[in-house]
Design an enzyme around this catalytic site. Sequence first.
Site, PDB file in Angstrom:
ATOM      1  N   HIS A   7       0.849  -1.196   0.000  1.00 57.33           N
ATOM      2  CA  HIS A   7       0.000   0.000   0.000  1.00 57.33           C
ATOM      3  C   HIS A   7       0.883   1.244   0.000  1.00 57.33           C
ATOM      4  CE1 HIS A   7      -3.511  -2.447   1.800  1.00 57.33           C
ATOM      5  NE2 HIS A   7      -3.651  -2.319   0.502  1.00 57.33           N
ATOM      6  N   GLU A  35       1.789   3.900   2.990  1.00 57.70           N
ATOM      7  CA  GLU A  35       2.246   3.390   4.284  1.00 57.70           C
ATOM      8  C   GLU A  35       3.774   3.450   4.351  1.00 57.70           C
ATOM      9  OE1 GLU A  35       0.120  -0.361   4.374  1.00 57.70           O
ATOM     10  OE2 GLU A  35      -1.791   0.689   4.171  1.00 57.70           O
ATOM     11  N   HIS A  69       2.780  -3.428   6.806  1.00 53.58           N
ATOM     12  CA  HIS A  69       1.838  -2.351   6.491  1.00 53.58           C
ATOM     13  C   HIS A  69       1.816  -1.368   7.658  1.00 53.58           C
ATOM     14  CE1 HIS A  69      -0.510  -4.214   3.054  1.00 53.58           C
ATOM     15  NE2 HIS A  69       0.257  -5.231   3.435  1.00 53.58           N
ATOM     16  N   GLU A 109       0.949  -4.691  11.003  1.00 52.44           N
ATOM     17  CA  GLU A 109       0.567  -3.279  10.889  1.00 52.44           C
ATOM     18  C   GLU A 109       1.446  -2.521  11.868  1.00 52.44           C
ATOM     19  OE1 GLU A 109      -1.628  -1.910   8.880  1.00 52.44           O
ATOM     20  OE2 GLU A 109      -3.068  -3.466   8.310  1.00 52.44           O
TER      21      GLU A 109
END
Length: 460
Positions: free
Chosen positions: A180, A183, A317, A396
Amino acid sequence: MNLTNIIFIFTILTVVSAVKKTYDGYSLYKIIPKDNNEVNVLEEIKQKNLGEFWSDDFKIGLDAKIMVAPEKRDEFVQHVTNENIEATVAIEDIQTAINRQLNPDIIRASESYLSYSWSEYHNLNAIYTWLDELQTNHPDIAKTVVMGQSVENRDIKGIVINHHPERENKRIGMIEGTLHAREWISAATVTWIIKEFLTSDDPEIRALAENFEWHIFPVVNPDGYSYTFTDNRMWRKNRSPASIKTCPEGTDDDMSHGVDLNRNFDFQWLTVGASNDSCTNTFAGPTAFSEPETRAIAQYVGTLNEQGEFVYYIAFHSYTQLIIIPYSHVQSDGSLLSGNYGDMYEIAIRGADALRKRYGTTYRVGLSANVMYPMSGTSFDWVKHAYNVPVTYLMELRDIGEFGFLLPANQIIPTALETMDALVEMDRNTEKIGYYHASASGMFYSMTVVLAGVFVVLFY
Ligand SMILES: *[C@@H]1O[C@H](CO)[C@@H](O)[C@H](O)[C@H]1NC(C)=O
Ligand SMILES: [Zn+2]
């Protein structure tokens, strides 16, 4: 130069500079829905286009972030006030936060290696140049590799690190960064891991580096990542033009110019937490594996799987501070589907404990549906399902939403250090649980166990 020329040049300059999307005066609001009614209010805000959400998935207790344009601000505030819902300002002026992320005013610690540093965020060229330098400076153990090309024909470049090329049976680990685009902390952390694997004197980090052949890709979405530097800081997807269309009022048509690569893999494609509408951030693409970036990853992983004992696949991420375990389309009782959920949970929980020790940063561990929201067509789920790689996660990184994607640069090194603590501890447990099989030290471990057993038997 005559007047016509001047006007002509002036026009070009204006057009070029107008391309870059500015977030001047935009505010970031946070709403944590307390019940279904408040979830519905979020849906309404989205329908009415009062703001642009950082995530399209709403859930009770999960904070939603909404970027509100200055001209929509009054209407937005009016709406949430009428609905009697609490909305707090997380970032007053988004463009200021973006500028500060690129030009940090506080540099807590600075560290660099060759042309690259971790006191700031770097664009794609800087990262790729640095990877080439690494190959030049560590020719025996580091080789750059291109897994394929993006929609706009950029290389998807990474590095292979093998401290023991002489070993016949190798263990393999793969790290995927920045699927992504926005990020940025993913690329910054993954480059730090590369640097540590090549240069660290810490015996535990060295062991982690040396026990594997590492395949590390800091940016697997190079078009999107470049776009966040040149045009739109908040871009998430790739830059596929295949589904461009006119988007609903309030959504830029450019939103349809891309596919969410972490919804495009051919596992449970478009079943949950994904959209068939190209005007959304979670557009899964016209078909599974429609994108060259996802096909390149899948093909590369398949080739790796034939080359040795594939132990790790970790996708980085941001944000929310989570270690997510496959599979992402299932709820709690579906955890058994991955075959070794218990082991992956144990390894991750111990990693999270180690991570917390340095700065007190807390990570939660579990299925995506439980710690975040269900999703489908993701890379790590696909890897787990296709090749049953034993230790597969989506991490994350920082933070839990204060800055989100706009994490200040002075948090790069702390994030990288604590993440490395987690990886080292995770690996200790991966080995202990028995996921080192074929090669050298795994052999040694099993032989020791066998000998100890024989010894015990003899003694009795
Ligand atoms: C897209 O998904 C919606 C439901 O989310 C469905 O109603 C619609 O038929 C789908 N469109 C296509 C072209 O598949
Ligand atoms: Zn992401």
